[in-house]
Design an enzyme around this catalytic site. Sequence first.
Site, PDB file in Angstrom:
ATOM      1  N   THR A   1     -19.255   8.757  -1.690  1.00  0.00           N
ATOM      2  CA  THR A   1     -20.130   9.890  -2.015  1.00  0.00           C
ATOM      3  C   THR A   1     -20.582  10.614  -0.751  1.00  0.00           C
ATOM      4  OG1 THR A   1     -20.906   8.783  -4.017  1.00  0.00           O
ATOM      5  CG2 THR A   1     -22.276  10.556  -3.148  1.00  0.00           C
TER       6      THR A   1
ATOM      7  N   SER B   1       4.363  -9.261  35.340  1.00  0.00           N
ATOM      8  CA  SER B   1       3.494 -10.327  35.805  1.00  0.00           C
ATOM      9  C   SER B   1       2.685  -9.886  37.006  1.00  0.00           C
ATOM     10  CB  SER B   1       4.324 -11.569  36.175  1.00  0.00           C
ATOM     11  OG  SER B   1       3.502 -12.567  36.739  1.00  0.00           O
TER      12      SER B   1
ATOM     13  N   HIS C   1     -24.298  26.888  -2.403  1.00  0.00           N
ATOM     14  CA  HIS C   1     -24.816  25.542  -2.572  1.00  0.00           C
ATOM     15  C   HIS C   1     -23.689  24.509  -2.468  1.00  0.00           C
ATOM     16  CE1 HIS C   1     -26.901  22.111  -4.436  1.00  0.00           C
ATOM     17  NE2 HIS C   1     -28.035  22.749  -4.144  1.00  0.00           N
TER      18      HIS C   1
ATOM     19  N   HIS D   1      18.903 -21.997  12.078  1.00  0.00           N
ATOM     20  CA  HIS D   1      17.898 -22.986  12.493  1.00  0.00           C
ATOM     21  C   HIS D   1      17.709 -22.977  14.018  1.00  0.00           C
ATOM     22  CE1 HIS D   1      18.036 -24.875   8.444  1.00  0.00           C
ATOM     23  NE2 HIS D   1      19.317 -24.542   8.510  1.00  0.00           N
TER      24      HIS D   1
ATOM     25  N   ASN E   1     -23.373  21.533  -3.795  1.00  0.00           N
ATOM     26  CA  ASN E   1     -22.989  20.910  -5.060  1.00  0.00           C
ATOM     27  C   ASN E   1     -22.562  21.938  -6.104  1.00  0.00           C
ATOM     28  OD1 ASN E   1     -25.084  18.929  -3.772  1.00  0.00           O
ATOM     29  ND2 ASN E   1     -23.911  17.697  -5.219  1.00  0.00           N
TER      30      ASN E   1
ATOM     31  N   ASN F   1       8.962  -8.217  31.257  1.00  0.00           N
ATOM     32  CA  ASN F   1       8.790  -8.811  29.924  1.00  0.00           C
ATOM     33  C   ASN F   1       9.197  -7.840  28.814  1.00  0.00           C
ATOM     34  OD1 ASN F   1       7.702 -11.088  31.134  1.00  0.00           O
ATOM     35  ND2 ASN F   1       5.614 -10.320  31.020  1.00  0.00           N
TER      36      ASN F   1
ATOM     37  N   ASN G   1     -15.726  10.749  -7.497  1.00  0.00           N
ATOM     38  CA  ASN G   1     -14.887   9.740  -8.137  1.00  0.00           C
ATOM     39  C   ASN G   1     -13.468  10.208  -8.423  1.00  0.00           C
ATOM     40  OD1 ASN G   1     -17.279   8.396  -8.061  1.00  0.00           O
ATOM     41  ND2 ASN G   1     -17.671   8.499 -10.252  1.00  0.00           N
TER      42      ASN G   1
ATOM     43  N   LYS H   1       9.241  -9.904  37.735  1.00  0.00           N
ATOM     44  CA  LYS H   1       9.360 -10.317  36.339  1.00  0.00           C
ATOM     45  C   LYS H   1       9.181  -9.117  35.424  1.00  0.00           C
ATOM     46  CE  LYS H   1       7.917 -14.165  33.386  1.00  0.00           C
ATOM     47  NZ  LYS H   1       8.010 -13.500  32.100  1.00  0.00           N
TER      48      LYS H   1
ATOM     49  N   GLU I   1       6.653  -7.054  22.082  1.00  0.00           N
ATOM     50  CA  GLU I   1       5.393  -7.790  21.919  1.00  0.00           C
ATOM     51  C   GLU I   1       4.322  -6.895  21.295  1.00  0.00           C
ATOM     52  OE1 GLU I   1       6.092 -10.700  25.809  1.00  0.00           O
ATOM     53  OE2 GLU I   1       5.003  -8.819  26.009  1.00  0.00           O
TER      54      GLU I   1
END
Length: 458
Positions: A103, A317, A128, A187, A130, A325, A140, A323, A330
Amino acid sequence: MNSKNNFRLENDALGNIMVPSDAYYGPQTQRAVENFPISGLKLPRSFIKAQGIIKASAATANMELGLLSPDIGKAVIAASEEVIEGKWDNQFVVDVYQAGAGTSQNMNANEVIAYRAQKIAGGSLDIHSNDHVNMSQSTNDTFPSALNIAAVETITEGLLPALARFQQELQKKADQFMPVLKAGRTHLHDGVPMRLGQEFSGFAETIGAVIKQIESNLNDLHQIGLGGNAVGTQINLDPKYPSKAILEVCKRTNAPFRQPVNIFSFMQNMNEPIRCMLTLKELAIHLIKITSDLRLLSSGPRTGLAEILLPPIQPGSTIMPGKVNPAILEMTHMVCCQIIGYEAAVSTAGKASQLEINVMMPLIAHTFLHSIELLTNTTETLVTKCITGIQANTSTCQKWMEESLSLVTGLSPILGYDAASQLGIKADSESKTLKEVLQEKDLLTEEILKAIDPKGMV
């Protein structure tokens, strides 16, 4: 005004309240600001734009029906169009965590548009919030409609194009890498040979399937319940209003919005966002799988699988020089964790539908729309900063493939499962290649060589 001219005195049904003198909103918005200093989060630009579309469409329909005078209607439309353009976003100040059903958010829009419309009319009209801006409407029916409108725009213009490009780039890599033979894995252990391109083709098709599901969700999101008013009974409404208002929304969005099959179902539940959020969760799960695979395949570069090479984008790093990554992968995983949590929030909020409405709509709107934005930005970044620059490490792919003990699978039709198993176990226990064991046993015939040739297995 107070003595410092920083505030102006306004009033509503609860009495007087001081509103900042430079604010375009009014007393009900100010009460929400004071009542809900919770997070500092606001509903996004896409939702505010959708509110402006609804207010302009409602004013157009009400003018056509002779319910709203042309002078007031035109001023309201002009002010609403400024909201659509984003001119007054800084005047939408209500926290996401606000009064149930939204609302306060609806009144924020009504008050800003009414105030601005009066300015546009030169102060000669009493407009106005409203009676005029909210005419033929209720929070709603307009709030869930605005959410669907915003979602359609952000999905159509943002998420779907980003996913389409993602799928295309994955398919390009699949085609590029199809000649590259490698060891498959199940696996996380040695599997029979396959093509690197086949692996990437699986990624591409997975994203393609999600795209189709989101397109199906779009069809549901095209339902908007304008005209339902408070509970769906169209109280205080001209029966021609819903179709006229929705037609105007279609013109302004160039999208095929339509009335719900059942207005009461639309207002009682948040079906469309809940369904689409489930698809976004599925997308997040698939992105986690794909990016986790890419992290594994690129791991190393000297102590991992190292079958693919990722484009370096930044040092990885603060202590280990040189290094690099898989930062983009990620980041994607992090975002997807957030999306999965967001889906849980939307589902939980969806349970709050009681009787005729769901009072948790602001939370659902924020969470759903933010999810679309996050996934759009993440997918675009993933493609441009990572996927397009991936290269195959063919020498490593060949090395792992030739050392894979699963090549013994090719011998099952010739020697039988048990005999082939013993050869594989012997090679593993003695740290030898399958060819070395076969040669020791004087089994390295032309037929056997052909059976364990990876090219014949893919």
